[in-house]
Design a protein around this motif. Sequence first.
Motif, short mmCIF file in Angstrom:
data_model
loop_
_atom_site.label_atom_id
_atom_site.label_comp_id
_atom_site.label_asym_id
_atom_site.label_seq_id
_atom_site.Cartn_x
_atom_site.Cartn_y
_atom_site.Cartn_z
N ALA A 174 -10.63 8.85 1.27
CA ALA A 174 -10.51 9.64 0.03
C ALA A 174 -11.57 9.20 -0.99
CB ALA A 174 -9.10 9.49 -0.55
N LEU A 175 -11.81 7.91 -1.08
CA LEU A 175 -12.83 7.42 -2.01
C LEU A 175 -14.22 7.90 -1.59
CD1 LEU A 175 -11.74 3.73 -2.68
CD2 LEU A 175 -11.83 5.60 -4.35
N ARG A 234 -7.14 5.75 2.13
CA ARG A 234 -7.67 5.51 0.79
C ARG A 234 -9.20 5.40 0.83
NH1 ARG A 234 -5.88 2.88 -3.93
NH2 ARG A 234 -3.77 3.51 -3.41
N THR A 235 -9.70 4.70 1.86
CA THR A 235 -11.15 4.55 2.00
C THR A 235 -11.80 5.93 2.20
OG1 THR A 235 -10.75 2.41 3.05
CG2 THR A 235 -12.96 3.31 3.26
N SER A 243 -0.19 -2.81 2.04
CA SER A 243 -0.06 -1.51 2.68
C SER A 243 -0.41 -1.61 4.16
CB SER A 243 -1.00 -0.53 1.97
OG SER A 243 -0.69 0.77 2.34
N LEU A 283 -9.29 -2.00 -3.00
CA LEU A 283 -8.49 -0.77 -3.01
C LEU A 283 -7.10 -0.99 -3.60
CD1 LEU A 283 -9.33 0.72 0.53
CD2 LEU A 283 -10.53 1.06 -1.63
N ASN A 315 -2.87 3.62 5.67
CA ASN A 315 -3.06 3.81 4.23
C ASN A 315 -4.41 3.28 3.77
OD1 ASN A 315 -0.99 5.20 2.89
ND2 ASN A 315 0.39 3.50 3.35
N LEU A 339 -4.59 -2.49 -2.20
CA LEU A 339 -3.66 -2.12 -1.13
C LEU A 339 -3.23 -3.36 -0.34
CD1 LEU A 339 -5.21 1.10 0.49
CD2 LEU A 339 -3.12 0.94 -0.86
#
Length: 256
Positions: A251-252, A248-249, A240, A235, A244, A237
């Motif tokens: 959202a993917l 992000r996970t 981060s 990712l 976060n 990241l």
Amino acid sequence: MSTLEIEMFPCLSDNYGFLLHDADADVTATVDTPDAAALAAALARKGWRLTHILNTHHHADHAGGNLALKTRTGCTIVGPRNDAERIPGIDVLVGEGEVVMLGAHRIEVYETPGHTRGHIVYHLPDDGVAFVGDTLFAMGCGRLFEGTPQQMWSSLQKILRWPDATALYCAHEYTAANGRFALTVEPDNQDLLARMRDVEKLRAAGRATVPTTLALERATNPFLRPTSSALRRTLRLEHSDDVNGFARTRALKDVF
Ligand code: ZN
Ligand code: FE
């Protein structure tokens, strides 16, 4: 205390129905009401009388059968205080830290907002089982329809505090698709690779992958693994925080 009998069956396109029965007390609960007709058939098959509905959240595939079953059985409907107006026929409003008794069995309520603002889950610590609705899935988690990543991450932390051996009953059979996504973020996770082989065998044989365990989820569920260095590399990241990584996970997965 008599053992809690759990009867699980598939219904609708990919939901599971769950009946909980305490024979000594002659009480039976369903967790959610995805399909009133399928639940009535399962009750008849077992010879059990429905006394309680325990709702996790208001979505139609979880509370849509409430009124039909209440009319038929006169059962008591337990659901989230924070979402009472959206739970058809609700009688008993519960929230964080409250306890519902099913016969001799203690059921602890946790508020897990994220998928919906009022979502709750039910943990039976003495039986080592939990009913997590659409908050956590095998190798997945619920979509964030009404909550922020921060809220959902806090909700998942509550589940992560339960013992490793806890059997987690999630409301949908999404495991194979979730696992395919998990492999895109942690392609070299050996536990994940091994689990996917098991999942493919089970599904090919038409069998359920639910319940899962918290231990298995800790090892393979990308939504519980924002601290995994492999996941963070994928990712990008590395520097981060966990929220976060989780966001992000999620959202993917939404566009997978
Ligand atoms: Zn839902
Ligand atoms: Fe659902």
